[in-house]
Design a protein around this motif. Structure first.
Motif: not given
Length: 114
Positions: A17, A25-26, A53-54, A56-61
């Motif tokens: 990352e 940021r990727r 990246t996408d 990981k963002q879905r996992e955080r959400d």
């Protein structure tokens, strides 16, 4: 990376990352392994970069949503416990004959504090 070719140790699912010029940021998933062909003694390495990246963002959400739902459920359950306690005390103060089941239910109610 220096162990992939000499020691034939593959790298699997290594996350990188960083801020990349032109990309921002990727998060990348890296896989690396030595590849060879019979009779050919040249050293080659296969590198695979996957932009995750996408994902990981879905996992955080999803984790944030799970935490919020859990918090709301705990709050609602605490309200229910409070109502049961209030009703038990009100019923007891009226010297109602059937209060023993309410007292036992209230005593067995777990604490749902956050």
């Amino acid at each position: 990376m220096e162990k992939v070719l000499p020691e034939n140790k593959p790298i699997e699912s290594f996350e990188i990352e960083d801020d990349f010029p032109g990309l921002g940021r990727r998060v990348f998933n890296l896989n690396a392994r030595k590849i060879s062909q019979p009779g050919n003694h040249s050293h080659r390495m296969l590198l695979v970069f996957e932009d995750i990246t996408d994902r990981k963002q879905r996992e955080r959400d999803a984790q944030m949503l799970t935490n919020e739902i859990s918090h709301r459920i705990k709050n609602n359950l605490q309200i229910i416990v409070g109502l049961i306690t209030f009703e038990t005390r009100s019923t007891r103060s009226l010297a109602f004959k059937g209060t023993e089941p309410c007292r036992r239910a209230s005593a067995r109610s777990p604490s749902f504090t956050t």
